[in-house]
Design a protein around this motif. Structure first.
Motif, PDB file in Angstrom:
ATOM      1  N   PHE A 156       0.798  -1.225   0.000  1.00 25.82           N
ATOM      2  CA  PHE A 156       0.000   0.000   0.000  1.00 25.82           C
ATOM      3  C   PHE A 156       0.834   1.279   0.000  1.00 25.82           C
ATOM      4  CE2 PHE A 156      -2.888  -3.264   1.687  1.00 25.82           C
ATOM      5  CZ  PHE A 156      -3.886  -3.152   0.733  1.00 25.82           C
ATOM      6  N   LYS A 157       2.119   1.182  -0.380  1.00 25.29           N
ATOM      7  CA  LYS A 157       2.945   2.375  -0.507  1.00 25.29           C
ATOM      8  C   LYS A 157       2.292   3.307  -1.532  1.00 25.29           C
ATOM      9  CE  LYS A 157       7.545   4.047  -1.451  1.00 25.29           C
ATOM     10  NZ  LYS A 157       8.940   3.721  -1.725  1.00 25.29           N
ATOM     11  N   GLY A 158       2.146   4.576  -1.175  1.00 22.39           N
ATOM     12  CA  GLY A 158       1.507   5.548  -2.055  1.00 22.39           C
ATOM     13  C   GLY A 158       0.013   5.687  -1.853  1.00 22.39           C
ATOM     14  N   LYS A 171      -3.888  14.221  17.075  1.00 18.76           N
ATOM     15  CA  LYS A 171      -4.120  12.806  17.349  1.00 18.76           C
ATOM     16  C   LYS A 171      -4.198  11.983  16.065  1.00 18.76           C
ATOM     17  CE  LYS A 171      -4.282  13.130  21.781  1.00 18.76           C
ATOM     18  NZ  LYS A 171      -3.156  12.660  22.564  1.00 18.76           N
ATOM     19  N   PHE A 172      -4.445  12.642  14.920  1.00 20.51           N
ATOM     20  CA  PHE A 172      -4.551  11.957  13.637  1.00 20.51           C
ATOM     21  C   PHE A 172      -3.802  12.743  12.573  1.00 20.51           C
ATOM     22  CE2 PHE A 172      -8.404  10.805  15.937  1.00 20.51           C
ATOM     23  CZ  PHE A 172      -8.422   9.426  15.787  1.00 20.51           C
ATOM     24  N   LEU A 173      -3.177  12.022  11.640  1.00 20.95           N
ATOM     25  CA  LEU A 173      -2.573  12.623  10.453  1.00 20.95           C
ATOM     26  C   LEU A 173      -3.060  11.841   9.247  1.00 20.95           C
ATOM     27  CD1 LEU A 173       1.143  13.093  11.615  1.00 20.95           C
ATOM     28  CD2 LEU A 173      -0.539  14.900  11.234  1.00 20.95           C
ATOM     29  N   ASN A 174      -3.367  12.542   8.169  1.00 19.15           N
ATOM     30  CA  ASN A 174      -3.766  11.910   6.913  1.00 19.15           C
ATOM     31  C   ASN A 174      -2.728  12.239   5.862  1.00 19.15           C
ATOM     32  OD1 ASN A 174      -6.351  10.730   7.533  1.00 19.15           O
ATOM     33  ND2 ASN A 174      -7.136  12.803   7.689  1.00 19.15           N
ATOM     34  N   GLY A 175      -2.373  11.266   5.051  1.00 12.16           N
ATOM     35  CA  GLY A 175      -1.426  11.489   3.969  1.00 12.16           C
ATOM     36  C   GLY A 175      -1.261  10.223   3.159  1.00 12.16           C
ATOM     37  N   LEU A 176      -0.275  10.251   2.273  1.00 16.21           N
ATOM     38  CA  LEU A 176       0.026   9.087   1.453  1.00 16.21           C
ATOM     39  C   LEU A 176       1.172   8.319   2.094  1.00 16.21           C
ATOM     40  CD1 LEU A 176      -0.073  10.767  -2.081  1.00 16.21           C
ATOM     41  CD2 LEU A 176      -1.902   9.535  -0.918  1.00 16.21           C
ATOM     42  N   LEU A 177       1.033   7.017   2.194  1.00 18.76           N
ATOM     43  CA  LEU A 177       2.086   6.186   2.778  1.00 18.76           C
ATOM     44  C   LEU A 177       3.337   6.315   1.927  1.00 18.76           C
ATOM     45  CD1 LEU A 177       2.929   4.108   4.895  1.00 18.76           C
ATOM     46  CD2 LEU A 177       2.009   2.332   3.395  1.00 18.76           C
ATOM     47  N   TYR A 178       4.425   6.759   2.549  1.00 21.60           N
ATOM     48  CA  TYR A 178       5.656   7.014   1.810  1.00 21.60           C
ATOM     49  C   TYR A 178       6.716   5.963   2.112  1.00 21.60           C
ATOM     50  CZ  TYR A 178       9.628   9.577  -0.104  1.00 21.60           C
ATOM     51  OH  TYR A 178      10.730   9.948  -0.816  1.00 21.60           O
ATOM     52  N   GLU A 179       7.005   5.753   3.396  1.00 21.63           N
ATOM     53  CA  GLU A 179       8.059   4.814   3.769  1.00 21.63           C
ATOM     54  C   GLU A 179       7.851   4.333   5.197  1.00 21.63           C
ATOM     55  OE1 GLU A 179      11.920   6.683   4.106  1.00 21.63           O
ATOM     56  OE2 GLU A 179      12.946   4.827   3.601  1.00 21.63           O
ATOM     57  N   ILE A 188       2.268  14.472   3.174  1.00 22.83           N
ATOM     58  CA  ILE A 188       1.110  15.324   3.455  1.00 22.83           C
ATOM     59  C   ILE A 188       1.193  16.537   2.549  1.00 22.83           C
ATOM     60  CG2 ILE A 188      -0.138  16.649   5.204  1.00 22.83           C
ATOM     61  CD1 ILE A 188       1.189  14.852   7.321  1.00 22.83           C
ATOM     62  N   LYS A 189       0.380  16.536   1.505  1.00 21.36           N
ATOM     63  CA  LYS A 189       0.324  17.634   0.539  1.00 21.36           C
ATOM     64  C   LYS A 189       1.710  18.015   0.031  1.00 21.36           C
ATOM     65  CE  LYS A 189      -4.009  19.460   2.283  1.00 21.36           C
ATOM     66  NZ  LYS A 189      -4.773  20.575   2.736  1.00 21.36           N
ATOM     67  N   GLY A 190       2.498  16.989  -0.337  1.00 16.24           N
ATOM     68  CA  GLY A 190       3.806  17.229  -0.939  1.00 16.24           C
ATOM     69  C   GLY A 190       4.963  17.326   0.038  1.00 16.24           C
ATOM     70  N   LYS A 191       4.695  17.343   1.334  1.00 16.02           N
ATOM     71  CA  LYS A 191       5.760  17.404   2.337  1.00 16.02           C
ATOM     72  C   LYS A 191       5.836  16.075   3.067  1.00 16.02           C
ATOM     73  CE  LYS A 191       5.686  22.343   3.104  1.00 16.02           C
ATOM     74  NZ  LYS A 191       5.697  23.426   4.051  1.00 16.02           N
ATOM     75  N   ILE A 192       7.058  15.562   3.203  1.00 13.70           N
ATOM     76  CA  ILE A 192       7.258  14.278   3.878  1.00 13.70           C
ATOM     77  C   ILE A 192       7.358  14.517   5.380  1.00 13.70           C
ATOM     78  CG2 ILE A 192       8.707  12.221   4.064  1.00 13.70           C
ATOM     79  CD1 ILE A 192       7.307  12.653   1.302  1.00 13.70           C
ATOM     80  N   LYS A 193       6.495  13.825   6.129  1.00 10.47           N
ATOM     81  CA  LYS A 193       6.470  13.924   7.592  1.00 10.47           C
ATOM     82  C   LYS A 193       6.940  12.588   8.149  1.00 10.47           C
ATOM     83  CE  LYS A 193       4.605  15.279  11.701  1.00 10.47           C
ATOM     84  NZ  LYS A 193       5.172  16.265  12.525  1.00 10.47           N
ATOM     85  N   LYS A 194       8.033  12.630   8.955  1.00 13.33           N
ATOM     86  CA  LYS A 194       8.535  11.419   9.619  1.00 13.33           C
ATOM     87  C   LYS A 194       7.952  11.371  11.017  1.00 13.33           C
ATOM     88  CE  LYS A 194      12.935  10.584   7.391  1.00 13.33           C
ATOM     89  NZ  LYS A 194      14.383  10.407   7.596  1.00 13.33           N
ATOM     90  N   ILE A 195       7.353  10.229  11.343  1.00 13.80           N
ATOM     91  CA  ILE A 195       6.712  10.055  12.648  1.00 13.80           C
ATOM     92  C   ILE A 195       7.403   8.882  13.350  1.00 13.80           C
ATOM     93  CG2 ILE A 195       4.523   9.655  13.832  1.00 13.80           C
ATOM     94  CD1 ILE A 195       3.268  10.247  10.928  1.00 13.80           C
ATOM     95  N   PRO A 196       8.025   9.119  14.500  1.00 13.61           N
ATOM     96  CA  PRO A 196       8.643   8.008  15.231  1.00 13.61           C
ATOM     97  C   PRO A 196       7.592   6.946  15.582  1.00 13.61           C
ATOM     98  CG  PRO A 196       9.293  10.119  16.169  1.00 13.61           C
ATOM     99  CD  PRO A 196       8.198  10.397  15.171  1.00 13.61           C
ATOM    100  N   PHE A 197       7.967   5.668  15.431  1.00 10.23           N
ATOM    101  CA  PHE A 197       7.006   4.594  15.672  1.00 10.23           C
ATOM    102  C   PHE A 197       6.494   4.554  17.100  1.00 10.23           C
ATOM    103  CE2 PHE A 197       7.124   2.201  11.702  1.00 10.23           C
ATOM    104  CZ  PHE A 197       5.811   1.787  11.696  1.00 10.23           C
TER     105      PHE A 197
END
Length: 155
Positions: free
Chosen positions: A98-100, A115-123, A133-142
């Motif tokens: 489901f990448k992308g 509490k929630f973020l929506n975007g495209l699965l990148y990595e 998220i709208k063209g910007k990559i957001k890294k979220i620690p697991f």
């Protein structure tokens, strides 16, 4: 059934599942049914798909373990099933497949209003999840991620 007995039963069933190269994903006990319903959701340890035959084969050792434990002293119905198709992404296979795709990330941050973020699965790595998220990559620690689910993107 109290929490302690449910925990004991779940631990016993986990040991049996391990012998069969299975994992217990969830154990639900529906005490509002007559007879009560024990629903065991399994998956294979190698992440292969669970077949109907796998569920049927696990039924006998699971039933024997429940009977031998003497934790249930009433009638019950045992249901063994797979995780099936879910919107929640959990396995490495899910993340590759489901990448992308649009995802909803539920966060467990105690010190944040988000509490929630929506975007495209990148990595996905072992330490973090990246979404676009709208063209910007957001890294979220697991350690801040509670749940990742497929969704539809909202503008």
């Amino acid at each position: 059934m109290n929490k302690e007995d449910k925990s004991k039963l779940e631990n016993l069933l986990r040991k049996v599942a391990h012998v069969w190269d299975l994992e217990i994903c969830n154990l639900k006990i529906q005490t509002n049914q007559n007879p009560i319903v024990l629903e065991i959701i399994i998956k294979k340890t190698n992440d292969d798909d669970v077949s109907l035959d796998d569920c049927a084969l696990f039924n006998v050792p699971a039933s024997e373990e429940i009977e031998n434990s003497n934790l249930l002293n009433c009638s019950y119905v045992l249901e063994i099933s797979s995780q099936g198709v879910s919107d929640e992404l959990t396995s490495e296979r899910d993340f590759k497949t489901f990448k992308g795709f649009p995802v909803n990330v539920e966060l467990n941050q105690n010190n944040s209003k988000i509490k929630f973020l929506n975007g495209l699965l990148y990595e996905k790595s072992k330490d973090y999840l990246s979404i676009n998220i709208k063209g910007k990559i957001k890294k979220i620690p697991f350690n801040e991620v509670q749940k990742i689910s497929l969704c539809t993107l909202k503008d």
